[in-house]
Design a protein around this motif. Structure first.
Motif, PDB file in Angstrom:
ATOM      1  N   ASN A 199      -2.450  -0.519   7.143  1.00 18.58           N
ATOM      2  CA  ASN A 199      -3.848  -0.452   7.577  1.00 18.58           C
ATOM      3  C   ASN A 199      -4.035  -0.591   9.080  1.00 18.58           C
ATOM      4  O   ASN A 199      -5.161  -0.732   9.551  1.00 18.58           O
ATOM      5  N   CYS A 200      -2.937  -0.518   9.847  1.00 17.93           N
ATOM      6  CA  CYS A 200      -3.062  -0.757  11.283  1.00 17.93           C
ATOM      7  C   CYS A 200      -3.646   0.426  12.049  1.00 17.93           C
ATOM      8  O   CYS A 200      -4.050   0.278  13.209  1.00 17.93           O
ATOM      9  N   LEU A 201      -3.679   1.606  11.436  1.00 21.42           N
ATOM     10  CA  LEU A 201      -4.212   2.773  12.147  1.00 21.42           C
ATOM     11  C   LEU A 201      -5.717   2.624  12.320  1.00 21.42           C
ATOM     12  O   LEU A 201      -6.425   2.237  11.382  1.00 21.42           O
ATOM     13  N   ASP A 202      -6.218   2.969  13.506  1.00 23.63           N
ATOM     14  CA  ASP A 202      -7.641   2.776  13.784  1.00 23.63           C
ATOM     15  C   ASP A 202      -8.372   4.099  13.986  1.00 23.63           C
ATOM     16  O   ASP A 202      -9.417   4.151  14.630  1.00 23.63           O
ATOM     17  N   SER A 203      -7.805   5.166  13.434  1.00 23.83           N
ATOM     18  CA  SER A 203      -8.490   6.466  13.482  1.00 23.83           C
ATOM     19  C   SER A 203      -8.446   7.094  12.099  1.00 23.83           C
ATOM     20  O   SER A 203      -7.721   6.639  11.218  1.00 23.83           O
ATOM     21  N   ASN A 204      -9.222   8.133  11.887  1.00 26.61           N
ATOM     22  CA  ASN A 204      -9.309   8.767  10.580  1.00 26.61           C
ATOM     23  C   ASN A 204      -8.011   9.495  10.236  1.00 26.61           C
ATOM     24  O   ASN A 204      -7.329  10.044  11.105  1.00 26.61           O
ATOM     25  N   SER A 205      -7.691   9.503   8.964  1.00 22.63           N
ATOM     26  CA  SER A 205      -6.546  10.282   8.507  1.00 22.63           C
ATOM     27  C   SER A 205      -6.729  10.599   7.032  1.00 22.63           C
ATOM     28  O   SER A 205      -7.261   9.777   6.276  1.00 22.63           O
ATOM     29  N   ILE A 206      -6.294  11.774   6.625  1.00 20.25           N
ATOM     30  CA  ILE A 206      -6.297  12.184   5.219  1.00 20.25           C
ATOM     31  C   ILE A 206      -4.984  12.918   4.963  1.00 20.25           C
ATOM     32  O   ILE A 206      -4.154  13.091   5.856  1.00 20.25           O
ATOM     33  N   SER A 207      -4.783  13.334   3.734  1.00 18.09           N
ATOM     34  CA  SER A 207      -3.684  14.254   3.420  1.00 18.09           C
ATOM     35  C   SER A 207      -4.240  15.357   2.546  1.00 18.09           C
ATOM     36  O   SER A 207      -4.792  15.094   1.476  1.00 18.09           O
ATOM     37  N   THR A 208      -4.123  16.581   3.006  1.00 18.52           N
ATOM     38  CA  THR A 208      -4.633  17.700   2.216  1.00 18.52           C
ATOM     39  C   THR A 208      -3.834  17.872   0.936  1.00 18.52           C
ATOM     40  O   THR A 208      -4.387  17.982  -0.155  1.00 18.52           O
TER      41      THR A 208
ATOM     42  N   ARG B 275       0.850  -1.176   0.000  1.00 15.21           N
ATOM     43  CA  ARG B 275       0.000   0.000   0.000  1.00 15.21           C
ATOM     44  C   ARG B 275       0.894   1.237   0.000  1.00 15.21           C
ATOM     45  O   ARG B 275       1.973   1.218   0.598  1.00 15.21           O
ATOM     46  N   VAL B 276       0.431   2.305  -0.644  1.00 12.96           N
ATOM     47  CA  VAL B 276       1.232   3.527  -0.790  1.00 12.96           C
ATOM     48  C   VAL B 276       0.460   4.708  -0.230  1.00 12.96           C
ATOM     49  O   VAL B 276      -0.735   4.865  -0.514  1.00 12.96           O
ATOM     50  N   PHE B 277       1.133   5.526   0.567  1.00 12.41           N
ATOM     51  CA  PHE B 277       0.546   6.767   1.065  1.00 12.41           C
ATOM     52  C   PHE B 277       1.465   7.915   0.667  1.00 12.41           C
ATOM     53  O   PHE B 277       2.675   7.868   0.917  1.00 12.41           O
ATOM     54  N   PHE B 278       0.888   8.946   0.040  1.00 20.42           N
ATOM     55  CA  PHE B 278       1.695  10.067  -0.444  1.00 20.42           C
ATOM     56  C   PHE B 278       1.693  11.224   0.557  1.00 20.42           C
ATOM     57  O   PHE B 278       0.664  11.530   1.183  1.00 20.42           O
TER      58      PHE B 278
ATOM     59  N   ALA C 150       4.293   0.221   2.341  1.00 18.92           N
ATOM     60  CA  ALA C 150       4.345  -0.781   3.407  1.00 18.92           C
ATOM     61  C   ALA C 150       3.392  -1.919   3.091  1.00 18.92           C
ATOM     62  O   ALA C 150       2.453  -1.761   2.292  1.00 18.92           O
ATOM     63  N   ARG C 151       3.641  -3.068   3.704  1.00 19.03           N
ATOM     64  CA  ARG C 151       2.689  -4.168   3.607  1.00 19.03           C
ATOM     65  C   ARG C 151       1.325  -3.702   4.105  1.00 19.03           C
ATOM     66  O   ARG C 151       1.218  -2.888   5.024  1.00 19.03           O
ATOM     67  N   SER C 152       0.289  -4.241   3.535  1.00 24.68           N
ATOM     68  CA  SER C 152      -1.058  -3.762   3.850  1.00 24.68           C
ATOM     69  C   SER C 152      -1.376  -3.872   5.336  1.00 24.68           C
ATOM     70  O   SER C 152      -2.015  -2.989   5.908  1.00 24.68           O
TER      71      SER C 152
END
Length: 428
Positions: free
Chosen positions: A291-300, A102-105, A285-287
């Motif tokens: 995906n281990c975070l259990d709260s909301n998150s975004i990137s503006t 999984r990729v997060f920018f 990172a591996r999924s």
């Protein structure tokens, strides 16, 4: 005028915002491997905006992609589906070597490393981090807390407990005299001893080649040997590829691949070169980890359409023109040329690196004592000769950093080496 701009800079920006050169440069435009200043002087660029202009200045394929995307939509945030972001994520996930990636920018390498630390500590439920001595990972509160280079870590306060591991600088420290095999064995034993005195850390974060640290590196295989020890204990391995990724080292697409006999890292961070000047960073990172975070998150601003369009065009150009192979070929010629020069300059302790990532360590002749004043003088002399390089390193920034765009050709490499030779020979 530059002097007027310098005065305005000093009046409104922080004192700690460093500028190169006694008379700082205002760069106004660039093309290929060259840039021009406000006075019209032309320079061969061997630093690329701190390894960020990876392919070339004003690369037509990238500028066209940016212009076309700007004419459609520049930004929407991650709250909406974003085709360029999905397309670039697909490419990077495939290239990463990480299964089920999984990729997060993000917008920078600092933010990428910050995100990796968040993921690792949440996944492992531990705030203890292993980091390398002489390392640099960014300027956020958490990133400076794991940076093992006091010149770039302005506070000892940190949300993390950081333990520093030996091994990132091959030619200094208590194991420097050992063979590569014995060096790795000694560092592994040191790591095991360290782990015996602490609660289980979340992760080890390491640059395959230390960037700000002066382009220092361990023997190939060190982090693979570390990985065996870490894996037994469930400790994650984060490879900080902010400066080493995308083929810059020539021999490999990722720096971690020099240490990859036990598979890819659990987490890879990236930034700088992928955007060719646009603000792109990210985490792979591996999924199960991502995906281990259990709260909301975004990137503006992470993954915004215009930066993703630039990244896609830049990555396509890099792969289609085999710039990794070019870094290997031209970088190999350049480093051998610089080593031949350095052999005749007593102040050069070592020329090191791989691909187009080359460090020249300056010390007081006949000693291992850093000489930052002389390093700064060489930087100035190179600029006078029409060449821009960087500096870094532990020991009071006494290393010169050479990292041109990966499209550098042989003639330009020879031109830059000749200027550097004159600059080095100008040392009193």
């Amino acid at each position: 005028m530059t002097n007027d701009l310098l005065g305005r800079h000093r009046a409104v920006l922080p004192d700690w915002l460093a500028l190169y050169y006694e008379e700082p440069l205002e760069l106004t435009h660039g093309e290929g491997r060259h840039v021009w200043d406000a006075q019209g002087n032309r320079y061969l660029d061997f630093f690329g905006g701190i390894l960020t202009t990876m392919t070339a200045h004003a690369l037509p394929e990238v500028t066209k992609a940016v212009s076309e995307q700007a004419g459609r939509i520049i930004h929407s945030s991650t709250l909406y589906l974003n085709r360029p972001m999905v397309e670039l994520a697909e490419r990077i996930a495939q290239l990463s070597g990480i299964p089920d990636a999984r990729v997060f920018f993000t917008t920078s390498g600092t933010e990428a490393n910050d995100t990796a630390l968040l993921l690792a500590t949440a996944y492992r439920r531990s705030n203890t981090i292993l980091a390398m001595r002489n390392s640099y990972h960014g300027r956020s509160f958490s990133a400076v807390g794991i940076t093992g280079n006091s010149s770039w870590s302005p506070t000892s306060l940190s949300p993390l407990q950081t333990l520093y591991v030996h091994g990132g600088v091959r030619t200094r420290g208590p194991f420097a005299s050992l063979s590569d095999e014995a060096y790795i064995a000694a560092c592994v034993e040191d790591l095991k001893d360290l782990l015996g005195h602490t609660r289980a850390p979340a992760a080890l974060i390491a640059e395959p080649v230390q960037g700000v640290g002066g382009f220092t590196a361990p023997p190939d295989g060190l982090y693979a040997a570390f990985r065996e020890v870490l894996h037994e204990r469930g400790i994650l391995w984060i490879a900080d590829e902010v400066q080493t990724g995308w083929g810059r080292t020539g021999e490999h697409f990722w720096g971690w691949q020099a240490h990859g006999r036990n598979g890819p890292p659990d987490i890879v961070t990236f930034a700088k070169g992928i955007g060719n000047g646009m603000s792109i960073g990210g985490v792979v990172a591996r999924s199960e980890i991502m995906n281990c975070l259990d709260s909301n998150s975004i990137s503006t601003f992470g993954g915004t359409q215009i930066t993703m369009a630039a990244g896609l065009a830049n990555l396509n150009y890099l792969l289609e023109h085999d710039l990794q192979g070019n870094a290997r070929r031209v970088g190999g010629l350049l480093i051998e040329r610089l080593r031949a020069v350095a052999a005749q300059v007593p102040a050069v302790r070592e020329v090191r690196g791989r691909g187009l990532m080359i460090g020249i360590e300056i010390t007081k002749p006949g000693t291992d004592e850093a000489d930052p004043q002389t390093a700064a003088a060489v930087l100035e002399a190179a600029r006078e000769g029409g060449l821009l390089i960087g500096k870094g390193g532990g020991h009071n920034t006494s290393s010169l950093r050479v990292a041109p765009p990966l499209s550098l050709n042989v003639a330009e490499a020879e031109e830059g080496a000749a200027i550097l030779e004159n600059a080095l020979r100008s040392i009193p």
